[in-house]
Design an enzyme around this catalytic site. Sequence first.
Site, PDB file in Angstrom:
ATOM      1  N   ASP A 135       0.869  -1.163   0.000  1.00 43.49           N
ATOM      2  CA  ASP A 135       0.000   0.000   0.000  1.00 43.49           C
ATOM      3  C   ASP A 135       0.922   1.234   0.000  1.00 43.49           C
ATOM      4  O   ASP A 135       2.098   1.121   0.373  1.00 43.49           O
ATOM      5  CB  ASP A 135      -0.859  -0.058   1.272  1.00 43.49           C
ATOM      6  CG  ASP A 135      -1.622   1.214   1.518  1.00 43.49           C
ATOM      7  OD1 ASP A 135      -2.431   1.577   0.665  1.00 43.49           O
ATOM      8  OD2 ASP A 135      -1.397   1.842   2.566  1.00 43.49           O
ATOM      9  N   ASP A 151      -0.033   5.155   0.837  1.00 48.80           N
ATOM     10  CA  ASP A 151      -0.241   6.122   1.931  1.00 48.80           C
ATOM     11  C   ASP A 151      -0.245   5.405   3.277  1.00 48.80           C
ATOM     12  O   ASP A 151      -1.098   4.556   3.524  1.00 48.80           O
ATOM     13  CB  ASP A 151      -1.589   6.836   1.766  1.00 48.80           C
ATOM     14  CG  ASP A 151      -1.691   7.612   0.469  1.00 48.80           C
ATOM     15  OD1 ASP A 151      -0.722   8.274   0.105  1.00 48.80           O
ATOM     16  OD2 ASP A 151      -2.760   7.561  -0.172  1.00 48.80           O
TER      17      ASP A 151
HETATM   18  P1  B16 Z   1      -6.606  10.137  -3.491  1.00 49.87           P
HETATM   19  P2  B16 Z   1      -3.702   3.979  -0.025  1.00 49.87           P
HETATM   20  C1  B16 Z   1      -5.650   5.788  -0.086  1.00 49.87           C
HETATM   21  O1  B16 Z   1      -4.343   5.406  -0.385  1.00 49.87           O
HETATM   22  C2  B16 Z   1      -5.678   6.579   1.205  1.00 49.87           C
HETATM   23  O2  B16 Z   1      -5.390   5.737   2.319  1.00 49.87           O
HETATM   24  C3  B16 Z   1      -7.048   7.179   1.413  1.00 49.87           C
HETATM   25  O3  B16 Z   1      -7.037   7.978   2.587  1.00 49.87           O
HETATM   26  C4  B16 Z   1      -7.425   8.027   0.193  1.00 49.87           C
HETATM   27  O4  B16 Z   1      -8.733   8.550   0.321  1.00 49.87           O
HETATM   28  C5  B16 Z   1      -7.330   7.181  -1.071  1.00 49.87           C
HETATM   29  O5  B16 Z   1      -6.023   6.632  -1.178  1.00 49.87           O
HETATM   30  C6  B16 Z   1      -7.600   7.989  -2.317  1.00 49.87           C
HETATM   31  O6  B16 Z   1      -6.558   8.921  -2.447  1.00 49.87           O
HETATM   32  O7  B16 Z   1      -7.585  11.129  -2.985  1.00 49.87           O
HETATM   33  O8  B16 Z   1      -5.159  10.635  -3.452  1.00 49.87           O
HETATM   34  O9  B16 Z   1      -6.960   9.553  -4.836  1.00 49.87           O
HETATM   35  O10 B16 Z   1      -3.651   3.939   1.467  1.00 49.87           O
HETATM   36  O11 B16 Z   1      -4.594   2.940  -0.668  1.00 49.87           O
HETATM   37  O12 B16 Z   1      -2.336   4.062  -0.654  1.00 49.87           O
HETATM   38 MG    MG Z   2      -2.778   3.215   3.310  1.00 50.12          MG
END
Ligand code: B16
Ligand code: MG
Length: 215
Positions: free
Chosen positions: A9, A11
């Site tokens: 993953d 974030d």
């Molecule tokens: P974006 P991951 C996710 O990333 C985040 O944890 C989540 O908080 C976020 O809403 C989602 O990506 C979408 O992100 O707005 O930048 O498209 O943890 O799956 O890497």
């Molecule tokens: Mg994450």
Amino acid sequence: MRYKAVIFDLDGVVCYTDEYHYGAWKTLADKLGVPFDRSFNDRLRGVSRKESLRLILERYTGPALTDAEQDALAEEKNTLYRRFLHQMTPADLPPEVKRTLDALRQAGFKLAIGSSSKNTPLILARIGLTGFFDAVADGNCITRSKPDPEVFLTAAAMMGEEPQHCLVVEDAVSGAQAGHAGGFSVACVGAAARDGAGDYNILSIIDLVGILEQL
Ligand code: B16
Ligand code: MG
């Protein structure tokens, strides 16, 4: 060797952009008069921007918002978030993550990203990891976000590996659920590890190296 590949993953695992998501959503929630704390923020980990906004608006008690107004709020959050991203440099790749990636690459594992984020290409560029991974599956190439397994199944297929030969690494309960739904084993750090959501619940990502070496 039980695993041939590791799907990370982004974030909250490869870098701490989860803090920037928190900051941006908190600003928006304060503006809307919605109560928002770190525990509520954990529910937004791994889920799409649109679904995150839907969860926040469940607590909203102001005048009804049109679809266009909701789209504008999601866009406003993304603008705030990207302002943080543009300040990132390769120094924001945590040393323990760099050591882990280098050790696993050295040990012969294929390495991939499986992230719900549409900002994945920007983040990888900012932290100096463009072109590093064998596969990148992200919010730009999926139609269903975590806890649906689509993003991890896509990453595994891009590498030509079966789910049972891939270990997913997650900080989100939704991400751990996605991994399990796709038939993957899951190692958790952070919030998801505290919830015991993984097959392996670890304190630091570097612990992966010992786990994978022993299998
Ligand atoms: P974006 P991951 C996710 O990333 C985040 O944890 C989540 O908080 C976020 O809403 C989602 O990506 C979408 O992100 O707005 O930048 O498209 O943890 O799956 O890497
Ligand atoms: Mg994450």
